[in-house]
Design an enzyme around this catalytic site. Structure first.
Site, mmCIF file in Angstrom:
data_model
loop_
_atom_site.group_PDB
_atom_site.id
_atom_site.type_symbol
_atom_site.label_atom_id
_atom_site.label_comp_id
_atom_site.label_asym_id
_atom_site.label_seq_id
_atom_site.Cartn_x
_atom_site.Cartn_y
_atom_site.Cartn_z
ATOM 1 N N HIS A 166 6.942 5.817 -5.805
ATOM 2 C CA HIS A 166 7.182 4.315 -5.528
ATOM 3 C C HIS A 166 6.870 3.742 -4.167
ATOM 4 C CE1 HIS A 166 10.335 5.068 -9.013
ATOM 5 N NE2 HIS A 166 10.212 5.982 -8.237
ATOM 6 N N LYS A 293 -9.737 -7.903 13.905
ATOM 7 C CA LYS A 293 -9.756 -7.220 12.841
ATOM 8 C C LYS A 293 -11.102 -6.411 12.306
ATOM 9 C CE LYS A 293 -7.738 -9.030 9.585
ATOM 10 N NZ LYS A 293 -7.233 -9.774 8.367
#
Ligand code: ARG
Length: 467
Positions: A166, A293
């Site tokens: 999960h 980034k």
């Protein structure tokens, strides 16, 4: 090559006998496949050479005509490869473009090549040859991807990371073990590829339009010359089905699905929040506005290519569904789907192989994350079963209380004191601390196929012997 554009409205030179006028412009537009099926030129020429050679061997055409045909076809091959060949939409497809050029080059002998065959078995042959070669390329590409993973798995057979279910921390595993999960997936993809090659390894040529032919052809001879195991056994099936293309697309869709899961993990792992890996500059891009980034564009595109590949599979399944036997022109729509999916899959596998080879694995970050989130709770429960003799359900409950206490104190399980643990269950001894570290946890998972480093090494060796 003379395109005869002045004859646009006259009858088609290939079957002019029955037609008084040529096709409407829109008819030509919807009908022509040359823009994409020219990709099959090498297979088309190879098939025609094998067919002509067989026709001469069987005395169906003369040796002189065969020589002219083969020589002409060789010339056409070099014309196409040098870029000198002019493809014409008026001639519809690759088969008729080649044949028309052959007629221009060698004259009437060219007209004998199409004896005992039809474009229906011809296209089935060309496309099968193409798909078979593509499957062979895919097999090699998957082998390279598996090799890249085996190297990383070996390097990191005992690098501890959190295992997830999960996407929540579950139990510690090793990065090597995680890599080997992908080796298993891509290994199955590769065996599907090998089976598909075996399924489709039958030569269609000689099925003719659908019924076979009265000429004394030797289909075993052409099958052998073209590298097929044997000829197909039913002429109707041969020109009707495209399941070899569907099989390629299904395999591609499953492999792309595997690739997309890996791509997603790479995207997640390379975020600053996870920080499990660093992608190489070669496989990432910067941002035009945010200087800090480094974006995992290659992984994102691999993830997205799955959409196109799955789309191609659904498209061709839908084209084929409900078609009466034998050939219908619907089937001309098979090629673009397969070409597009093949290109996407090749790129995706190659990009992934590069990323896996180049990425920096941040073992320190993985280990730190492996220790958080009470990843060794199952180890505590197992210890209570083994050493204290509790039933697993009771051990689960005791462990749950220990986790709750640790959570309340804001510490790890291993940081609880013995007194605190004994307050929950008095039978706990200080031996318990041996199993609460992540290293002890992974080392203990020695079941076959488990994450213990020694077990991972065994699986790596098994694959090395088969890759
Ligand atoms: N261009 C056609 C295709 O791709 C070749 C076969 C044409 N056969 C025919 N009977 N019209 O399917």
């Amino acid at each position: 090559m003379a395109d005869g554009s002045s004859e646009t409205k006259s009858s088609n030179q290939m079957w002019g006998g029955r037609f008084a006028s040529g096709p409407d412009a829109i008819m030509e537009e919807i009908n022509a496949s040359i823009d994409f099926d020219k990709k099959l030129y090498a297979q088309d020429i190879r098939g025609s050479i094998a067919h002509a050679t067989m026709l001469a061997h069987q005395d169906i055409i003369s040796a002189e005509d065969k020589d002219k045909i083969v020589h002409g076809l060789d010339t056409i091959l070099s014309e196409i490869e040098s870029g000198a060949f002019e493809f014409s939409r008026r001639l519809e497809d690759i088969h008729m473009n080649v044949e028309a050029r052959l007629a221009a080059l060698i004259g009437p002998a060219a007209g004998r090549l199409h004896t005992a065959r039809s474009r229906n078995d011809q296209v089935a042959l060309d496309f099968r040859l193409w798909v078979k070669e593509e499957l062979q390329k895919t097999e090699k590409a998957l082998t390279a991807l598996i090799a890249a993973f085996l190297d990383r798995a070996e390097e990191h057979a005992d690098t501890v990371m959190p295992g997830f279910t999960h996407l929540q921390t579950a139990q510690p595993v090793t990065f090597g073990h995680h890599c080997m999960a992908y080796v298993e997936m891509f290994g199955r993809d590769r065996s599907r590829v090998r089976h598909a090659i075996e399924h489709m390894d039958e030569s269609p040529i000689g099925a003719a339009a659908l019924a076979g032919t009265g000429f004394p052809i030797d289909r075993h001879m052409t099958a052998k010359a073209l590298g097929f195991r044997e000829p197909t056994r039913n002429s109707i099936d041969t020109v009707s089905d495209r399941d070899f293309a569907l099989e390629f697309l299904s395999i591609a869709a499953i492999a792309a699905t595997h690739l997309s899961r890996l791509a997603e993990e790479i995207v997640i792992w390379s975020t600053p929040q996870f920080g499990f890996i660093r992608l190489s500059d070669a496989f990432s891009t910067g941002s035009s506005i945010m200087p800090q980034k480094k974006n995992p564009d290659a992984a994102e595109l691999v993830r997205a290519k799955t959409g196109r590949i799955n789309g191609s599979l659904i498209a061709l399944l839908t084209v084929m569904k409900g078609l009466p036997l034998a050939y219908s022109k619907d089937m001309q729509e098979d090629k673009e789907q397969v070409f597009d999916a093949a290109e996407s899959l090749e790129l995706a596998i190659a990009a992934m192989t590069g990323m896996v080879r180049d990425m920096t694995v941040r073992a320190d970050r993985m280990k730190a994350a492996a220790g958080s989130g009470y990843a060794t709770a199952t180890d505590l429960a197992d210890w209570l079963v083994r050493e204290v003799g509790l039933p697993f359900r009771d051990a689960h409950h005791v462990t749950g209380r220990a986790v709750a206490l640790a959570e309340q104190k804001g510490c790890d399980l291993a940081e609880l004191s013995l007194a605190e643990l004994q307050a929950i269950n008095p039978a706990i001894t200080d031996k318990v601390f041996d199993v609460l570290t992540v290293e002890a946890s992974v080392a203990s998972r020695t079941s076959f196929g488990g994450t213990a480093p020694a077990e991972v090494q065994k699986q790596i060796a098994w694959w090395r012997a088969r890759n």
